[in-house]
Design a protein around this motif. Structure first.
Motif, mmCIF file in Angstrom:
data_model
loop_
_atom_site.group_PDB
_atom_site.id
_atom_site.type_symbol
_atom_site.label_atom_id
_atom_site.label_comp_id
_atom_site.label_asym_id
_atom_site.label_seq_id
_atom_site.Cartn_x
_atom_site.Cartn_y
_atom_site.Cartn_z
ATOM 1 N N VAL A 119 -2.219 7.143 1.079
ATOM 2 C CA VAL A 119 -3.627 6.949 1.432
ATOM 3 C C VAL A 119 -4.080 7.915 2.518
ATOM 4 O O VAL A 119 -5.284 8.165 2.663
ATOM 5 C CB VAL A 119 -3.924 5.495 1.878
ATOM 6 C CG1 VAL A 119 -3.585 4.510 0.772
ATOM 7 C CG2 VAL A 119 -3.203 5.147 3.168
ATOM 8 N N GLU A 129 -6.502 -2.156 -0.209
ATOM 9 C CA GLU A 129 -6.689 -2.565 1.188
ATOM 10 C C GLU A 129 -8.095 -3.127 1.408
ATOM 11 O O GLU A 129 -8.269 -4.150 2.091
ATOM 12 C CB GLU A 129 -6.442 -1.373 2.103
ATOM 13 C CG GLU A 129 -5.001 -0.890 2.098
ATOM 14 C CD GLU A 129 -4.749 0.309 2.995
ATOM 15 O OE1 GLU A 129 -3.600 0.795 3.034
ATOM 16 O OE2 GLU A 129 -5.694 0.764 3.670
ATOM 17 N N SER A 158 0.870 -1.162 0.000
ATOM 18 C CA SER A 158 0.000 0.000 0.000
ATOM 19 C C SER A 158 0.917 1.225 0.000
ATOM 20 O O SER A 158 2.054 1.142 -0.479
ATOM 21 C CB SER A 158 -0.940 -0.015 1.205
ATOM 22 O OG SER A 158 -1.874 1.045 1.112
ATOM 23 N N ARG A 183 1.978 0.100 4.238
ATOM 24 C CA ARG A 183 1.974 1.473 3.757
ATOM 25 C C ARG A 183 3.405 2.006 3.791
ATOM 26 O O ARG A 183 3.922 2.396 4.834
ATOM 27 C CB ARG A 183 1.046 2.331 4.622
ATOM 28 C CG ARG A 183 -0.423 1.946 4.478
ATOM 29 C CD ARG A 183 -1.313 2.729 5.427
ATOM 30 N NE ARG A 183 -2.721 2.369 5.250
ATOM 31 C CZ ARG A 183 -3.705 2.704 6.082
ATOM 32 N NH1 ARG A 183 -3.418 3.429 7.170
ATOM 33 N NH2 ARG A 183 -4.947 2.326 5.847
ATOM 34 N N VAL A 198 -8.733 6.923 6.446
ATOM 35 C CA VAL A 198 -8.073 7.271 5.176
ATOM 36 C C VAL A 198 -9.138 7.410 4.082
ATOM 37 O O VAL A 198 -8.995 6.903 2.975
ATOM 38 C CB VAL A 198 -6.996 6.234 4.780
ATOM 39 C CG1 VAL A 198 -5.793 6.342 5.697
ATOM 40 C CG2 VAL A 198 -7.544 4.816 4.806
ATOM 41 N N LYS A 239 -5.879 2.535 -1.436
ATOM 42 C CA LYS A 239 -6.942 2.309 -0.447
ATOM 43 C C LYS A 239 -7.886 1.211 -0.938
ATOM 44 O O LYS A 239 -8.327 0.343 -0.166
ATOM 45 C CB LYS A 239 -7.717 3.589 -0.172
ATOM 46 C CG LYS A 239 -8.909 3.378 0.773
ATOM 47 C CD LYS A 239 -9.663 4.666 1.057
ATOM 48 C CE LYS A 239 -11.024 4.391 1.697
ATOM 49 N NZ LYS A 239 -10.964 3.935 3.061
#
Length: 355
Positions: A150, A180, A146, A198, A165, A177
Motif C-alpha cells: 500500500v 483498510e 493488509s 501490513r 498511502v 488500501k
C-alpha cells in the motif's frame, strides 16, 4: 475463543491456525484452494494440519459440515469461496465466532496486472462478505491482512503507518488500501474492533511458490538461472513466519480500541475502534545478500540474470513496527540465515530431495 481463520490452505493462514489450535482455541479454517500457485503445496499444508478427508479439486464442503483435523482436536476446516455470500453467511450464523482472523486474499503484485478481476472478487467482494457477516452475527474482534504494497510511491523510509498511502502502484495494493477503508467504515458504524496488519515479505517453511525464496531455491537445485530484478538493487524487510504469527496472535488478543486523542491526522488510528499496524522485521535486507544466504545454505552458486525492475514492484520495503511493539510487545528475533536455512530444510523434505 472460537476463531475463524480464513486462508488456511495458504501460507500465513496455515501457520496461524495451528498456533491458535495448539493453545486451545476452537478454530475453523476456511479456504477455496484455488490454483493461483501449485495446489500440491496447499494440499500439503492441509495434510500437515490433519485435514485429509474430502479435499478433492472442485468439491466444496457444505457450511455446516467442517472436517475435523486428525492431529489438532480443536481445528476444523471448511472449503468455501469468500465471494459465496450465502455460504459465508451460513457459516457465521451457525458457528457464532468470537473473533475473525481474515488472511485469505488473492495475492501477488505482478499477477494483478494481468488478472485484475480476480482481485476485485476475492479482495473486495470477499472482504465485504466478511464485514457484513461480522456485523450481523455480533463479531466484534476482526483482524485482517493488509500489505506493505500500500505504500506505493511513498519515498519516506522507514514506512510508518502515519504516512499517506494514497498512491498505490498495483491493483493488489489498491484492494488492500480499500480493505483498510472498508474496515474503518464498519468500525465507525457498527463498533466492530478492526485491526489491519501490513505484512512485509513473509518467508519460511510452507511458503508460497510465487515468492522469491521458493523460486530461487527451486532454480538453484535444478541448476537454472534466476531473474534478479532492478539489477539486485532492491531491499526487502524479510520477516520469518514464526515472528509474523506471533504478532498476529498478539493482535487478536488485543483488539483495537478507540483513540481518545484522535485528531483526524493519523490514518492508522481513529475515534472508532480501528488500528493499522506494520508487521515486519524492521531490518531491510539487500536482495543480493538474501540470495547469498540461499547459496551458503545450499553450497551452490546461483546463475543470475540481471533485469530491470518489474511494473508494480517497490524498490525498498522497510517497516517501522514500533507501534505494534508498543501495544503488544511484538519483537521479531529470527535472522535471515536461520530463517532461510529452515525454509530450505523444509523444501528438501517436502520434495524429498537429497543434497
Amino acid at each position: 475463543m472460537k476463531i475463524l481463520v480464513t486462508g488456511t490452505a495458504g501460507f500465513i493462514g496455515h501457520h496461524t491456525a495451528l498456533k491458535l489450535a495448539l493453545r486451545g482455541d476452537d478454530v475453523i479454517g476456511l479456504d477455496n484452494i484455488n490454483d493461483y500457485y501449485d495446489v500440491r503445496v496447499k494440499y500439503g499444508r492441509l495434510k500437515n494440519s490433519g485435514i485429509i478427508k474430502n479435499i478433492a479439486d472442485g468439491e466444496f464442503f457444505p457450511y455446516a459440515e467442517p472436517v475435523r483435523s486428525s492431529v489438532y482436536p480443536t481445528y476444523r476446516f471448511v472449503k468455501i469461496n469468500l465471494e459465496d455470500r450465502e455460504n459465508i453467511t451460513k457459516l457465521f450464523e451457525t458457528e457464532k465466532f468470537d473473533a475473525v482472523c481474515h488472511l485469505a486474499a488473492q495475492a501477488g503484485v505482478r499477477y494483478s496486472i494481468d488478472n485484475p478481476h480476480a482481485y476485485i472478487k476475492s479482495n473486495i467482494d470477499g472482504f465485504m462478505n466478511i464485514l457484513e457477516s461480522c456485523r450481523h452475527t455480533g463479531v466484534k474482534n476482526l483482524c485482517f491482512a493488509s500489505s506493505s504494497s500500500v505504500y506505493g510511491l511513498n519515498k519516506e523510509i522507514p514506512f510508518k503507518t502515519s504516512h499517506s498511502v494514497d498512491h498505490p502502484i498495483s491493483l493488489y495494493a489498491a484492494t488492500k488500501k480499500s480493505n483498510e477503508m472498508m474496515a474503518h467504515t464498519y468500525s465507525h458504524l457498527f463498533d466492530i474492533h478492526t485491526t489491519g496488519l501490513r505484512f512485509f515479505t513473509v518467508y519460511g517453511p510452507w511458503g508460497r511458490p510465487d515468492m522469491a525464496l521458493f523460486i530461487f531455491t527451486k532454480a538453484a537445485l535444478e541448476g537454472k538461472p534466476i531473474n534478479v530484478f532492478n539489477n539486485g538493487e532492491m531491499f526487502r524487510d524479510f520477516t520469518y513466519i514464526d515472528d509474523i504469527v506471533e504478532g498476529v496472535v498478539r493482535v487478536l488478543d488485543n483488539p483495537a480500541k478507540p483513540d481518545a486523542d484522535f485528531n483526524g491526522t493519523d490514518p492508522s488510528t481513529s475515534s472508532a475502534p480501528y488500528k493499522i499496524y506494520n508487521i515486519g522485521n524492521s531490518v531491510p535486507v539487500n536482495l543480493m545478500d538474501f540470495i547469498k544466504a540461499i547459496e551458503a545454505k545450499l553450497g551452490k552458486t546461483i546463475e543470475k540474470n540481471m533485469m530491470p525492475i518489474q511494473p508494480g514492484d517497490l524498490h525498498t520495503t522497510y517497516a517501522d513496527a514500533s507501534d505494534l511493539t508498543l501495544h503488544t510487545g511484538y519483537k521479531p528475533s529470527t535472522s535471515i540465515e536461520d530463517g532461510v536455512g529452515r525454509f530450505i530444510d523444509w523444501y528438501l523434505d517436502f520434495y524429498d530431495i537429497k543434497l
